[in-house]
Design an enzyme around this catalytic site. Sequence first.
Site, short mmCIF file in Angstrom:
data_model
loop_
_atom_site.label_atom_id
_atom_site.label_comp_id
_atom_site.label_asym_id
_atom_site.label_seq_id
_atom_site.Cartn_x
_atom_site.Cartn_y
_atom_site.Cartn_z
N ASN A 1 22.25 -48.52 -4.44
CA ASN A 1 22.07 -47.49 -5.47
C ASN A 1 21.69 -48.09 -6.82
O ASN A 1 21.65 -47.37 -7.81
CB ASN A 1 23.32 -46.61 -5.56
N HIS A 2 21.43 -49.37 -6.89
CA HIS A 2 20.97 -49.95 -8.16
C HIS A 2 19.51 -49.60 -8.38
O HIS A 2 18.72 -49.57 -7.45
CB HIS A 2 21.18 -51.46 -8.15
N HIS B 1 30.98 -49.11 -15.67
CA HIS B 1 31.75 -48.07 -14.99
C HIS B 1 32.60 -48.56 -13.81
O HIS B 1 33.16 -47.74 -13.08
CB HIS B 1 30.90 -46.82 -14.66
N ASN B 2 32.71 -49.88 -13.66
CA ASN B 2 33.70 -50.46 -12.72
C ASN B 2 34.40 -51.58 -13.47
O ASN B 2 33.90 -52.71 -13.52
CB ASN B 2 33.00 -51.11 -11.52
N PRO C 1 23.89 -41.32 -14.86
CA PRO C 1 22.74 -41.19 -13.96
C PRO C 1 23.00 -40.13 -12.89
O PRO C 1 24.10 -40.05 -12.35
CB PRO C 1 22.64 -42.58 -13.32
N GLY C 2 21.98 -39.32 -12.65
CA GLY C 2 22.08 -38.36 -11.54
C GLY C 2 21.35 -38.94 -10.35
O GLY C 2 21.26 -40.14 -10.19
N MET D 1 17.74 -39.35 -7.92
CA MET D 1 16.37 -39.68 -8.33
C MET D 1 15.41 -38.48 -8.29
O MET D 1 14.26 -38.62 -8.68
CB MET D 1 15.83 -40.82 -7.48
N HIS E 1 30.92 -40.92 -14.04
CA HIS E 1 29.95 -42.02 -14.11
C HIS E 1 28.63 -41.71 -13.41
O HIS E 1 27.72 -42.52 -13.41
CB HIS E 1 30.55 -43.30 -13.55
N LYS F 1 13.94 -48.55 -6.79
CA LYS F 1 15.25 -48.72 -6.17
C LYS F 1 15.35 -50.12 -5.56
O LYS F 1 14.36 -50.67 -5.11
CB LYS F 1 15.43 -47.70 -5.04
#
Lengths: 139, 484
Positions: free
Chosen positions: B207-208, B333-334, B382-383, B385, B407, B483
């Site tokens: 998901n990066h 966010h982690n 982020p939502g 794509m 997040h 992606k």
Amino acid sequence: MEKRYEQFSHTADIGVRVFGNTLKELFENAAFAMFDILADLDGLKGEITQDFELTAPNYEELLISWLDELLYNFYSKKIIFYRFEVLELSEDMVRARAFGRSVSENRNRLKTEIKAATYYNLKIIKRDDYYEVDIIFDV
Amino acid sequence: MPDWTGPLERIDEYRWRIPRSYMTGMRVDGVIYADEKMIGDVRHDRAAQQVADVASLPGIVKHSLAMPDIHWGYGFPIGGVAATDIEAGGVISPGGVGFDINCGVRLVRTNLKETELKPKLRDLVYALYNEIPAGVGSKGDIKVTEKEERKLLVEGSKWVVDHGYGRQEDLEYTEERGAIAGALPDRVSDRAYERGKHQSGTLGSGNHFLEVQVIDEIYDGEAAAAFGLGAGQVVLMLHSGSRGLGYQVCDDYSKSFIRCLAKYDIDVPDRQLACAPVNSEEGKAYLGAMKSAANYAWANRQCLMHLARGVFEKVFGMSPGDLGMDLIYDVAHNIAKIEKYNVDGKEKLLCVHRKGATRAFPPYHPDLPEKYKKTGQPVIIPGDMGRSSYLLAGTKEAEETFFSTCHGAGRRLSRTAAIKACRGRSIAGELEKKGILVMSSGRETLAEEAPEAYKDVNEVVDVVTGAGISKRVCRMKPLGVIKG
């Protein structure tokens, strides 16, 4: 039990249910499942063998140590392992051999990055004539 | 999988309680932020049980919290927030931070308008895809000696900026200025160094991502102006973390912390919640290693942004000054953070775990850059794509969540279910019809990351703004996506 493993639905990560007629086979199949998710193993043959000996306080933690050790070797030595032989297994020790090929000539086989095998809900279950364990991989 | 049938008591429109009485060992109530519709989905997996499990951590104060992008993780739920009282033997749990330590997002503005971007979008997406290393086992741009690597783990973003990857002012707009104090590089194992080698400046996979977006809605003109943003303006969003180094740090300490459970007489419902008192030798070692990995992640995102700026300059033939690619903010966010809060009338030093949750400091918080004092901290959400992403800002009300908010959209479908749902379809083709260009190095990444695999980020943001723990600033829609 013919089937080595199956994937089950886990929202964020990847879950596998691994089967083995013996505990040794369960360890072998868990390793196979992990690399089968990481890369396309079909038709891989030869050339690198690596021996492992690991200790942990119980079978469950030993299983994760084994998987994490393989994963570390995949990332640091760039080896895709595709076959596994557990030579000796007791509650606190595993001795095994893994067969692999270097990543460099198989880069297009890589599929999913696995960050680690987790301890979440980890329990090796003895069924009538086989063993089973659910493992969640952080991907 | 059967639905979770534990108690979810409605507190108000946006808050649901799992009472302490639900399970032996819970020290506090669980509180989930969700609306009526979402709470039904929450029952479909084990995430709510994980909220209850986390409530058993020694020293936990107030509540075991979950943001509306909650979903099933390992140990902690994704979207989980838990704070422990350090003086009262409060614990830190490597599983409560996760393997991708300081996974986070940054948002970069540009002076470009959508109309200027459109004719060059394809060139830009190809160039970003080619110039930015991504995918399983990719190698990065920065080569450092081991001695230098240790410095990088202490100095984070500053180290890469000093080596030519970006500008000094980028540091001002990064959480912790891109280097959290107290990193202990000697608490990072040789194995972690080995796994992190050559990975600085790589995006990663799964998901990066890197997204070129355009602002399509402004909700708070004043805050947007303070962030240098307006409607129709192009921005760049970047999502990455600490790569192999962070994964291995978590791995090492998750394993060794299982021994701490017996040593410190701690009872938790799952091994992945293994923890140790923050003030113990083990706790301090993990915290020092975690901070090192966090700094590595900031350095990584700084480097990625620098590479992306170079690509924009080349594709548009514009100078950095004309492009105006200033960093708006970078959030983790982690992570686990040591922060001060008022608990039951007393000021306490807490260890705040944010596992898939974003810090959201309110206006006038001392840690904010001068320019954002009035607006509160920018919060980047982020939502998926295919739909939207958001820029929010922190509020005073979020003190109830230890200044934490959601997040992202949060996954709805597992990766396997997403791949199944996308079989026989071209996700790239579907998105292109909507005007979104997508490229990916992973074979199955696009299916795994298909828009329908995620909750609707609009609904997630409705909850955090409705509950008052964040406010909307603007919304972005994706135009180009790379992606990992």
